[in-house]
Design a protein around this motif. Structure first.
Motif, PDB file in Angstrom:
ATOM      1  N   GLY A  59     -13.415  -5.502  -2.374  1.00 46.48           N
ATOM      2  CA  GLY A  59     -12.283  -4.763  -2.937  1.00 46.48           C
ATOM      3  C   GLY A  59     -11.908  -5.294  -4.308  1.00 46.48           C
ATOM      4  N   GLY A  81     -11.262   6.118  -3.059  1.00 42.07           N
ATOM      5  CA  GLY A  81     -12.053   5.662  -1.921  1.00 42.07           C
ATOM      6  C   GLY A  81     -13.047   6.662  -1.394  1.00 42.07           C
ATOM      7  N   HIS A 101      -3.928  -1.020  -4.252  1.00 42.95           N
ATOM      8  CA  HIS A 101      -5.283  -1.540  -4.051  1.00 42.95           C
ATOM      9  C   HIS A 101      -5.263  -3.035  -3.727  1.00 42.95           C
ATOM     10  N   THR A 147      -3.154   7.629  -1.379  1.00 42.23           N
ATOM     11  CA  THR A 147      -3.905   7.325  -2.593  1.00 42.23           C
ATOM     12  C   THR A 147      -4.684   8.547  -3.061  1.00 42.23           C
ATOM     13  N   PHE A 160      -4.581  -3.614  -0.078  1.00 44.68           N
ATOM     14  CA  PHE A 160      -5.748  -3.594   0.807  1.00 44.68           C
ATOM     15  C   PHE A 160      -6.477  -4.936   0.774  1.00 44.68           C
ATOM     16  N   ILE A 169       0.830  -1.205   0.000  1.00 44.01           N
ATOM     17  CA  ILE A 169       0.000   0.000   0.000  1.00 44.01           C
ATOM     18  C   ILE A 169       0.862   1.252   0.000  1.00 44.01           C
ATOM     19  N   GLU A 173     -11.377  -0.727   1.155  1.00 42.57           N
ATOM     20  CA  GLU A 173     -10.309  -0.129   1.942  1.00 42.57           C
ATOM     21  C   GLU A 173     -10.752   0.097   3.386  1.00 42.57           C
ATOM     22  N   GLY A 178      -4.118   5.080   2.448  1.00 43.82           N
ATOM     23  CA  GLY A 178      -5.337   5.581   1.825  1.00 43.82           C
ATOM     24  C   GLY A 178      -5.274   7.079   1.571  1.00 43.82           C
TER      25      GLY A 178
END
Length: 499
Positions: A339, A392, A317, A431, A320, A293, A402, A428
């Motif tokens: 996911g 997300g 991704h 991201t 996760f 990640i 996530e 996250g």
């Protein structure tokens, strides 16, 4: 033969026959039409597979197929042609059929430049579909391995035949990495079958007949094999080159469903068949997941090529997804399953859009793509939608996997898992940072020379291919039960083997 058994056969037979018919068609466009029709029929055949009567095959069975077909295959080796579908595999089966249909339909409008006809490309896409669907449906380890390998050569041909300038090197790299994983998978299957005396996944789920040492060895081999296919850090380096060089339809299939063969195999085969090995390796898997990640996000922040950035985002991704699996909890496995679906839908859309941008501007460099919203606002708006879905944003499909993975790690408890949850949440945030950077570089500012000459409209074929993915990203985001409700029973049955 029951209706469910007929459908299981049809789901594999239709694309196989469609591939032959497309390749043998007298005209190129006729072949593409035939292949697209076969893909549409395949999608229709997958839909009635949902639900159905299931029963416990044994008191400790972790697999309860809604429908199954079990026929003798190689009696001397006790191998069977055993297919089945449940709530873990069915959403992936439908996703595979949908993306293949969209890709085949897309070729009716545009065939990538390269070394072959459009009908050959469609035929190869259908062969890839057979391999992926067979992997999701197989309930015999040897059959699983064979379907797993069917994908290799046609995907190599798609990349090498219709890809970019450096396509042959990327295709060779894809094959070499995948063959390495295949060897590990074959050895892992042999270890399990030799020790248990059967290749039946239903009978093997729960580690029945396997010693702890055998389970540890088998899980290590199987997990490494599936890590290559997923791909999971640090076995991911084939992915950016393959995505960057593959044609648009190849990238969509590669990211949308081919990567899911690895994560599905990890859940169904590695965790199901070797639960003691999974329990033993869970902390290591969690650490590797968080590393994927964070590293994937940091690499994306430094990327200046559109398709490579999207490709590296898949590493994060899939991290996760792996984190959810590593927790070995119902919440974690549900996070992994939703996911998988969300990544397939959103990243498939992202690669369609990236291909459209690159086809129009003849460049993927972010430095040459500024001002897209000024000249092509509809394309820029769809790219913005796909980006915020992938980062997300609550209410869109990318959020649930996530969020649930982080929650599962927190609920697992202990210093290690709490730390992993915090680091995953930080990933996250990263991201969001790299996707917002992408949108700032591509959509805003003064139009670059490459973007300035774009027409504002979108082709009808493009909207037809993209609309189902946009709607699915919204539907799964607003109603995650569309995926999770089917998986609850199978996940609980799988986790029962750990009690």
């Amino acid at each position: 033969m029951s209706f469910g058994e007929f459908l299981l056969v049809a789901v594999l037979a239709l694309p196989a026959l469609g591939a032959v018919a497309a390749a043998a068609s007298p005209g190129d466009r006729t072949g593409r039409l035939v292949g697209t029709a076969a893909a549409a029929l395949t999608l229709l055949a997958t839909l009635p597979l949902v639900g159905g009567e299931h029963s416990w095959v044994g008191p400790q069975s972790g697999v309860q197929p809604w429908h199954q077909l079990d026929l003798p295959w190689v009696p001397g080796l006790d191998l069977r042609f055993h297919l089945g579908v449940d709530g873990i595999s069915w959403p992936l089966v439908v996703l595979t059929a949908l993306l293949t249909l969209l890709c085949c339909g897309y070729t009716l409008w545009r065939v990538p430049a390269g070394g072959g006809s459009g009908r050959a490309l469609v035929a190869l896409l259908l062969v890839v579909e057979v391999g992926i669907l067979g992997t999701f449906l197989a309930l015999d380890l040897v059959l699983f391995f064979l379907f797993f390998e069917v994908v290799l050569l046609p995907m190599y041909a798609i990349i090498a035949g219709w890809g970019g300038e450096d396509r042959r090197r990327a295709a060779r790299k894809f094959v070499l990495y995948t063959l390495f994983g295949s060897v590990l998978l074959l050895v892992g299957v042999y270890v399990v079958v030799a020790a248990a005396g059967t290749a039946d996944v239903v009978a093997l789920t729960g580690g029945s007949g396997l010693s702890r040492g055998t389970q540890l060895a088998a899980f290590t081999l199987l997990a490494l094999a599936f890590a290559v296919k997923s791909p999971l850090w640090p076995l991911h380096s084939w992915l950016p080159d393959a995505h960057t060089q593959a044609p648009t339809v190849g990238s969509v299939i590669l990211a949308g469903v081919l990567l899911k063969m690895g994560t599905y195999g990890l859940i169904r085969v590695a965790v199901g068949v070797a639960p003691e090995g999974a329990r033993w390796a869970a902390p290591v898997l969690g650490v590797l997941a968080v590393a994927a990640i964070l590293i994937g996000s940091l690499v994306c922040l430094a990327q200046d090529e559109l398709k490579r950035l999207i490709a590296y985002s898949s590493v994060g991704h899939m991290g996760f997804v792996l984190l959810g699996v590593a927790t070995l909890t119902a919440t974690g496995l549900q996070a992994a399953l939703i996911g998988n679906i969300a990544h397939g839908v959103i990243t498939g859309l992202l690669f369609f859009l990236a291909g459209a941008v690159k086809d129009r501007t003849h460049t993927g460099s972010l430095a040459d793509l500024s001002g897209l919203r000024e000249t092509a606002p509809r394309l820029a708006g769809l790219l913005g939608f796909a980006a915020v879905a992938s980062l997300g944003l609550p209410g869109l499909a990318g959020f649930w996997g996530e969020a649930f993975a982080v929650i599962a790690a927190v609920r697992r408890g202990g210093g290690l898992w709490t730390t992993l949850a915090v680091l995953a949440a930080l990933g996250g945030a990263l991201t969001a940072a790299y996707f917002l950077r992408l949108l700032r570089r591509v959509s805003h500012g003064r139009p670059s020379p490459a973007v300035g000459r774009l027409a504002p409209g979108l082709a009808g074929a493009e909207l037809t291919a993209w609309a189902p993915l946009v709607l699915l990203a919204l539907a799964v985001g607003l109603a995650p039960a569309l995926v999770l409700s089917y998986a609850t029973g199978p996940v609980n049955a799988l986790l029962a083997v750990f009690d």
